[in-house]
Scaffold this motif. Structure first.
Motif, PDB file in Angstrom:
ATOM      1  N   GLY A   2     -15.072 -29.410 -22.431  1.00 31.44           N
ATOM      2  CA  GLY A   2     -14.904 -30.477 -21.457  1.00 31.44           C
ATOM      3  C   GLY A   2     -16.207 -31.168 -21.101  1.00 31.44           C
ATOM      4  N   GLN A   3     -16.082 -32.272 -20.371  1.00 32.69           N
ATOM      5  CA  GLN A   3     -17.249 -33.031 -19.941  1.00 32.69           C
ATOM      6  C   GLN A   3     -17.339 -33.030 -18.418  1.00 32.69           C
ATOM      7  N   ALA A   4     -18.566 -33.098 -17.937  1.00 29.76           N
ATOM      8  CA  ALA A   4     -18.803 -33.083 -16.496  1.00 29.76           C
ATOM      9  C   ALA A   4     -19.736 -34.222 -16.121  1.00 29.76           C
ATOM     10  N   PHE A   5     -19.539 -34.747 -14.906  1.00 28.77           N
ATOM     11  CA  PHE A   5     -20.332 -35.866 -14.417  1.00 28.77           C
ATOM     12  C   PHE A   5     -20.657 -35.639 -12.950  1.00 28.77           C
ATOM     13  N   PHE A   6     -21.801 -36.186 -12.537  1.00 23.32           N
ATOM     14  CA  PHE A   6     -22.181 -36.168 -11.128  1.00 23.32           C
ATOM     15  C   PHE A   6     -21.884 -37.541 -10.558  1.00 23.32           C
ATOM     16  N   ASP A 110     -14.359 -25.149 -17.537  1.00 20.05           N
ATOM     17  CA  ASP A 110     -14.268 -26.015 -18.709  1.00 20.05           C
ATOM     18  C   ASP A 110     -13.032 -26.919 -18.684  1.00 20.05           C
ATOM     19  N   ALA A 111     -12.818 -27.572 -17.555  1.00 25.06           N
ATOM     20  CA  ALA A 111     -11.770 -28.592 -17.508  1.00 25.06           C
ATOM     21  C   ALA A 111     -12.150 -29.733 -18.447  1.00 25.06           C
ATOM     22  N   ASP A 112     -11.174 -30.503 -18.857  1.00 29.90           N
ATOM     23  CA  ASP A 112     -11.472 -31.656 -19.715  1.00 29.90           C
ATOM     24  C   ASP A 112     -12.460 -32.595 -19.029  1.00 29.90           C
ATOM     25  N   LEU A 222     -11.148 -45.049 -18.242  1.00 31.49           N
ATOM     26  CA  LEU A 222     -11.921 -43.873 -18.643  1.00 31.49           C
ATOM     27  C   LEU A 222     -12.448 -43.962 -20.072  1.00 31.49           C
ATOM     28  N   ALA A 223     -12.022 -44.961 -20.806  1.00 30.29           N
ATOM     29  CA  ALA A 223     -12.396 -45.041 -22.242  1.00 30.29           C
ATOM     30  C   ALA A 223     -13.898 -44.963 -22.487  1.00 30.29           C
ATOM     31  N   PRO A 224     -14.745 -45.639 -21.668  1.00 33.24           N
ATOM     32  CA  PRO A 224     -16.192 -45.563 -21.927  1.00 33.24           C
ATOM     33  C   PRO A 224     -16.773 -44.157 -21.785  1.00 33.24           C
ATOM     34  N   LEU A 225     -16.062 -43.268 -21.102  1.00 34.05           N
ATOM     35  CA  LEU A 225     -16.573 -41.906 -20.935  1.00 34.05           C
ATOM     36  C   LEU A 225     -16.297 -41.034 -22.168  1.00 34.05           C
ATOM     37  N   ALA A 226     -15.472 -41.545 -23.077  1.00 38.28           N
ATOM     38  CA  ALA A 226     -15.169 -40.837 -24.336  1.00 38.28           C
ATOM     39  C   ALA A 226     -14.713 -39.413 -24.091  1.00 38.28           C
ATOM     40  N   LEU A 227     -13.748 -39.261 -23.175  1.00 30.86           N
ATOM     41  CA  LEU A 227     -13.190 -37.948 -22.898  1.00 30.86           C
ATOM     42  C   LEU A 227     -12.318 -37.507 -24.073  1.00 30.86           C
ATOM     43  N   ARG A 228     -12.210 -36.206 -24.220  1.00 25.28           N
ATOM     44  CA  ARG A 228     -11.387 -35.728 -25.333  1.00 25.28           C
ATOM     45  C   ARG A 228      -9.918 -35.940 -25.038  1.00 25.28           C
TER      46      ARG A 228
END
Length: 228
Positions: A2-6, A110-112, A222-228
């Motif tokens: 998963g990805q994380a952001f502040f 490890d959430a998406d 959310l597309a620019p964040l390229a989440l799985r």
């Protein structure tokens, strides 16, 4: 993985939590798992279960993974004042190092997508010589900037982006949260923000009568964040 952001903002009271909850809802609508943390919060209310913060509860409500309130908001203070002052009054040592463990525990789920929301703006002090920005720096988290669109927001947004870059972190994206709809030359201001901020815009959120996570999610991409 998963990805994380502040998630930070150009100021306090500009809708960081509203946007963060909307981002989490948008992810859930795409079938992604979500988790969140609000490491430190002031302005909490006493309840039978302990101190509770409205923003932390909003984030908890958008977590698809099973998290307790204490996992989302490990440090809660009652006075609605700057966190470092609230901690001082409570006799609590407030440092980025003290927050690392609880936040890492949430990240380890490890959430998406995991969002870690700050308090106020980028340079909110924690203790003498330390700032809340030290936390995402230690965790190497890319940053999502919530821009409270009103007079003066361009300066605040650009200075924040410069500080994030100076701290060695990537600005993953920004959201225009229109807190003052009557802002003069609104479209021109938004165009200038797009020119000056070195990251994609994730959405332009109007002033909503009911700013529910689902309503806000409608305006986010959310597309620019390229989440799985």
């Amino acid at each position: 993985m998963g990805q994380a952001f502040f998630v930070t903002g150009t100021d306090t009271e500009i809708g960081k939590t509203t946007i963060a909850a909307g981002l989490l809802r948008a992810a859930r609508l795409r079938g992604l798992s979500t988790a969140a943390a609000k490491p430190v919060a002031s302005g909490c209310v006493r309840t039978p279960d302990g101190l509770r913060n409205e923003d932390a509860l909003a984030l908890l409500g958008e977590c698809s993974l099973p998290l307790s309130y204490e996992q989302v908001n490990p440090l809660a203070f009652e006075p609605a004042i700057a966190p470092h002052l609230a901690a001082r009054e409570a006799g609590v040592s407030l440092t980025a190092d003290a927050l690392l463990g609880p936040v890492r525990a949430v990240l380890a789920l490890d959430a998406d997508i995991t969002l870690v929301e700050g308090a106020g703006g980028w340079r909110v002090p924690l203790h003498e010589g330390g700032n809340l920005s030290d936390l995402p720096v230690a965790l190497k988290l890319p940053v999502i900037l919530v821009v409270g669109v009103r007079l003066g927001c361009i300066n605040h947004a650009v200075l924040t982006a410069e500080a994030v870059a100076r701290d060695g972190l990537a600005l993953a994206g920004w959201v225009a949260n229109i807190v003052e709809p009557q802002t003069s030359r609104l479209d021109e201001n938004l165009a200038t923000l797009a020119e000056r901020l070195p990251a994609p815009c994730l959405g332009r959120v109007p002033r909503l009568a009911q700013a529910t996570p689902e309503a806000v999610a409608h305006y986010l991409d959310l597309a620019p964040l390229a989440l799985r």
